[in-house]
Design an enzyme around this catalytic site. Structure first.
Site, short mmCIF file in Angstrom:
data_model
loop_
_atom_site.label_atom_id
_atom_site.label_comp_id
_atom_site.label_asym_id
_atom_site.label_seq_id
_atom_site.Cartn_x
_atom_site.Cartn_y
_atom_site.Cartn_z
N ASN A 52 0.44 1.91 2.73
CA ASN A 52 0.21 3.06 3.30
C ASN A 52 1.22 3.63 3.96
O ASN A 52 1.96 3.30 5.00
CB ASN A 52 -0.94 2.49 4.37
N GLU A 53 1.94 4.69 3.17
CA GLU A 53 3.05 5.39 3.67
C GLU A 53 2.75 6.28 4.72
O GLU A 53 1.61 6.78 4.93
CB GLU A 53 3.77 6.03 2.31
#
Length: 639
Positions: A162-163
Site C-alpha cells: 500500500n504505497e
C-alpha cells in the site's frame, strides 16, 4: 508514578511502541507471541489465522518459529496463513517470488497443511484479478478474520504494497509500485529495470480488520520512516500512519529503528535527563541548530525555551557549557590523523608516539578506501606512516557485463600484437559472450566472468591506492570467502573469514586500524566486514601484546555521515586535497557514471563523497568553528 513518567516520555508517540536491544531479541519475542496464539487456539479446537509478511524483516521470526516446531514441538496443523502481497506478474517458482520466499523460510520446515497457505497469485490475467481479490477477502472473512497480522514497513511508509496515496479503507487489489520501492528491490532482481511495476496487495482496510497488528522494523535505515509513522500526522503520504487509528496495533522495533523517536533522539524534550558529557554535547549541538546560532552565542534563555532548562540549572551558566562543548569540537579537528610528532597530545584525537605508525585501512569493497577516507589516506602516506590497505572483498558482482567483454577483447588484441597464441582466449571469450547474451536477471556468473570482474576491480583498486602514494607491497587483497558466491545474497561468515583477518593483523601489527562503520550500506557488506574485523581483534586481544596499543577508527562512506556530535576525529581537507581525493575515486572506472548497485542515491560516488565531506565542514563552521573546504569524520571504536 512510573506509569506517569512513561506516558510523559512517550507523549509524542501516537501508537504503542516496544523497543528491544536488537532484532534478534525482538524477533524471538514476536515468534513467542505467535506461538502462544497458536497454542491457545489449539486448546479451543480453533484455527489460528495469521497474516504474514515477506522481506528481510520477518526472517528471524520465521527462523524462531521453525526452531520452536523442530525443537519444542510447536504444531502448525491448525494454522491458516494469508500473505500480504506478491509482485505482478510473477511466476511462483521464480527466485524473487514471495511464494518461494515463504516456502524457503517457513512453510518447507513446518507441518502446515498446503491448503491452508494463501499467497496472492501473480500469474493471473489482468481480467481475473478483481474477482480474485474479492475472493481473497471473502476467504479471510469466512475463516473469521485474521487473528494476527505481521507487518514490515517500506521506506515510502508502505505496509504491504500500500504505497503513498492508498486509502485507509482500501481492500485487496492490484497496485503500482513506487519508484523507491522498486529501487530497494533492484538488487534481488539484478537491476531496477527487472523489478515488476505492479503488485497484488491486501488493502489497509483489510489489515485493519485483524484482531491484532504487529509492525516490525530493524536498523537505522528504517528510523526516519518509523518516526513519521509513530509521531507524524495521519496522512496518505505515509500509509503506515493509518496504524495510529486502530487500538490493537503495536510497533516492535530494535533500538536502531527507534533511534529517531523523540524519547531517544532528543530526550530532554520529554523528561529530565542524566547529563553525561556525550548527551550534553549532542544537546548543545542540537540547540545551536534549532536557534541557528554558533555555540558560543547560545544564552540561558535559549536553553530555557528549548527544553534544556534542567541542564542550564544543573551545570550552567550557559556560557560555561558552551565553551566546554566548543573546546571538545575544536579538539576533534586535526590535520595529523596519525598523530603529530613531538606535540602535546593530551587534547588531540591521536597519540604523538610512535611518530611513524603502522596503519591498516580495511576497505569492504575495492573503492571504499578512497571514497570514504581518500583525503586521510593521502595525509597518512604523505606524513610518513607505514600505511597498508586491505580490500576485504573482490566486489566482483558490481561490474557491468559489457565491461567484461571489453576487457577480454583488449586482452585478445594485446596478445595478438605481441605474437601470442590467442585461440584459447578467443574460445573462452565466445563462451562468455554466449552466456552473457542468454543470462537471466541475477543469474550467477560463470567462473570466467566472475574472475574478469574481480580482475577489473583489483586493477582499479591498485590504481587508486597508487594514486594516493601507496607502494604495491602494502596493498592486500583478502577475497574473504563469505563474499565469493557469485550471488548478490552472500554466505554466512565462517571461521576462515576471521582467521584470514587475524593473520593479516598479526603480520602488520597496526597501531591504527580504519574500518567501515557505515552500517547503512544497503547491501550489508560493510557491517559484515566490520564484524569480522572486530571478532578478529577481540580474539587477538586475549593473547597479543601489540593489540593493547591498537586503536580502531570507524569511517563512513557513500551512504551517510556520522552525526556531528558523534565525531571524535575530523580531518580537514584543502581544495587541492579534495581534488586529489576525487581523482583517486576516478581510478575506479567501472563504478563511475552509473554503478551496478547505486542504492537509492543517483549521484556518482565521487559527488556523494565530496558533498558529504563539504557538509561536515559546513556543520562545524555553523557551530562557530573554522570554515574548511571539506572534512572527513571518524569515530573511535570502544573495545
Amino acid at each position: 508514578m512510573a506509569r506517569l513518567n512513561l506516558l510523559e516520555e512517550t507523549r509524542f508517540e501516537k501508537v504503542p511502541v516496544t523497543v528491544y536491544e536488537n532484532q534478534h531479541q525482538a524477533s524471538k519475542r514476536v515468534a513467542e507471541r505467535i506461538a502462544t496464539l497458536i497454542k491457545n487456539k489449539q486448546s479451543l479446537g480453533e484455527n489460528a489465522v495469521l497474516g504474514l509478511a515477506t522481506g528481510a524483516t520477518p526472517v528471524r521470526v520465521y527462523e524462531e518459529l521453525v526452531r520452536l516446531h523442530k525443537e519444542e514441538g510447536l504444531s502448525f496443523s491448525n494454522v491458516v496463513t494469508f500473505n500480504l502481497d506478491e509482485y505482478y506478474p510473477m511466476n511462483p517458482t521464480s527466485k524473487q517470488s514471495y511464494v518461494t520466499f515463504m516456502y524457503e523460510n517457513l512453510f518447507d520446515h513446518i507441518n502446515i497443511e498446503k491448503e491452508n497457505i494463501h499467497i496472492p497469485d501473480g500469474t493471473l490475467s489482468k481480467e481475473k484479478i478483481a474477482d480474485y481479490c474479492i475472493a481473497y477477502e471473502n476467504k479471510i472473512g469466512e475463516l473469521g478474520g485474521l487473528d494476527l497480522q505481521v507487518l514490515g514497513i517500506g521506506r515510502t511508509g508502505h505496509i504491504g504494497f500500500n504505497e503513498p496515496g492508498s486509502a485507509p479503507n482500501s481492500g485487496t487489489r492490484l497496485v503500482t509500485l513506487d519508484d523507491l520501492t522498486r529501487r530497494d528491490a533492484s538488487r534481488d532482481f539484478g537491476g531496477k529495470e527487472n523489478v515488476p511495476t505492479k503488485a497484488i496487495t491486501m488493502g489497509i482496510g483489510t489489515i485493519f480488520k485483524a484482531r491484532e497488528i504487529i509492525l516490525m522494523a530493524w536498523n537505522t535505515k528504517k528510523a526516519t520512516i518509523i518516526k513519521k509513522a509513530v509521531e507524524g500526522e495521519i496522512s496518505s503520504d505515509v500509509p503506515a500512519t493509518y496504524l495510529q487509528l486502530p487500538e490493537n496495533t503495536e510497533f516492535v522495533l530494535d533500538k536502531d529503528a527507534a533511534s529517531e523517536l523523540t524519547r531517544f533522539d532528543t530526550p530532554w524534550l520529554v523528561k529530565d535527563c542524566v547529563w553525561d558529557e556525550k548527551l550534553i554535547k549532542k544537546a548543545v549541538i542540537w540547540l545551536s541548530g534549532a536557534v541557528k546560532k554558533p555555540i558560543l552565542k547560545l544564552t540561558d534563555e535559549d536553553y530555557n525555551n528549548h527544553g534544556m532548562a534542567q541542564l542550564a540549572t544543573e551545570q550552567g551558566p550557559a556560557y560555561n557549557i558552551n565553551i566546554n562543548v566548543f573546546n571538545k569540537l575544536q579538539h576533534s579537528i586535526t590535520g595529523w590523523p596519525g598523530g603529530k610528532p613531538n606535540a602535546d597530545d593530551s587534547q588531540r584525537p591521536e597519540r604523538a608516539e610512535p611518530a611513524r605508525k603502522r596503519s591498516v585501512i580495511f576497505s569492504p569493497h575495492p573503492d571504499d578506501d578512497v571514497i570514504s577516507m581518500g583525503g586521510t589516506f593521502s595525509r597518512l602516506v604523505d606524513q610518513g606512516h607505514d600505511v597498508h590497505v586491505a580490500y576485504q572483498t573482490s566486489g566482483n558482482t558490481a561490474v557491468w557485463d559489457t565491461d567484461v567483454l571489453r576487457y577480454v577483447e583488449f586482452a585478445i588484441d594485446f596478445n595478438k600484437s605481441i605474437g601470442e597464441d590467442v585461440s584459447k582466449l578467443e574460445k573462452t571469450y565466445e563462451e562468455m559472450r554466449i552466456f552473457i547474451e542468454k543470462k537471466e536477471p541475477n543469474q550467477i556468473d560463470v567462473p570466467e566472468v566472475r574472475n574478469v570482474k574481480a580482475f577489473i576491480r583489483k586493477s582499479e583498486a591498485i590504481a587508486g591506492a597508487r594514486y594516493v602514494g601507496l607502494e604495491d607491497k602494502n596493498i592486500h587483497f583478502m577475497a574473504l570467502p563469505f563474499y565469493e558466491t557469485g550471488k548478490t545474497v552472500k554466505n554466512s561468515v565462517t571461521e576462515l573469514d576471521v582467521e584470514l583477518t587475524m593473520k593479516l593483523l598479526q603480520e602488520i601489527k597496526p597501531h591504527q586500524i580504519f574500518a567501515a562503520g557505515d552500517f547503512a550500506d544497503p547491501h550489508g557488506t560493510h557491517l559484515v566486514c566490520f564484524n569480522i574485523v572486530i571478532e578478529a581483534m577481540e580474539r587477538l586481544r586475549k593473547t597479543e601484546e601489540w593489540t593493547s596499543e591498537a586503536r580502531l577508527w570507524m569511517y563512513r562512506g557513500a551512504w551517510h555521515e556520522f552525526a556531528t556530535h558523534e565525531i571524535e576525529m575530523a580531518v580537514p581537507l584543502s581544495p587541492q586535497e579534495v581534488e586529489r581525493k576525487k581523482n583517486a575515486i576516478f581510478q575506479h572506472q567501472s563504478q563511475k557514471d552509473r554503478p551496478v548497485f547505486p542504492g537509492d542515491d543517483e549521484r556518482e560516488f565521487w559527488v556523494r563523497a565530496q558533498e558529504r565531506n563539504r557538509e561536515t565542514a559546513i556543520n562545524y563552521h555553523q557551530l562557530g568553528l573554522a570554515n574548511y573546504e571539506a572534512m572527513e569524520a571518524f569515530v573511535k571504536w570502544k573495545f
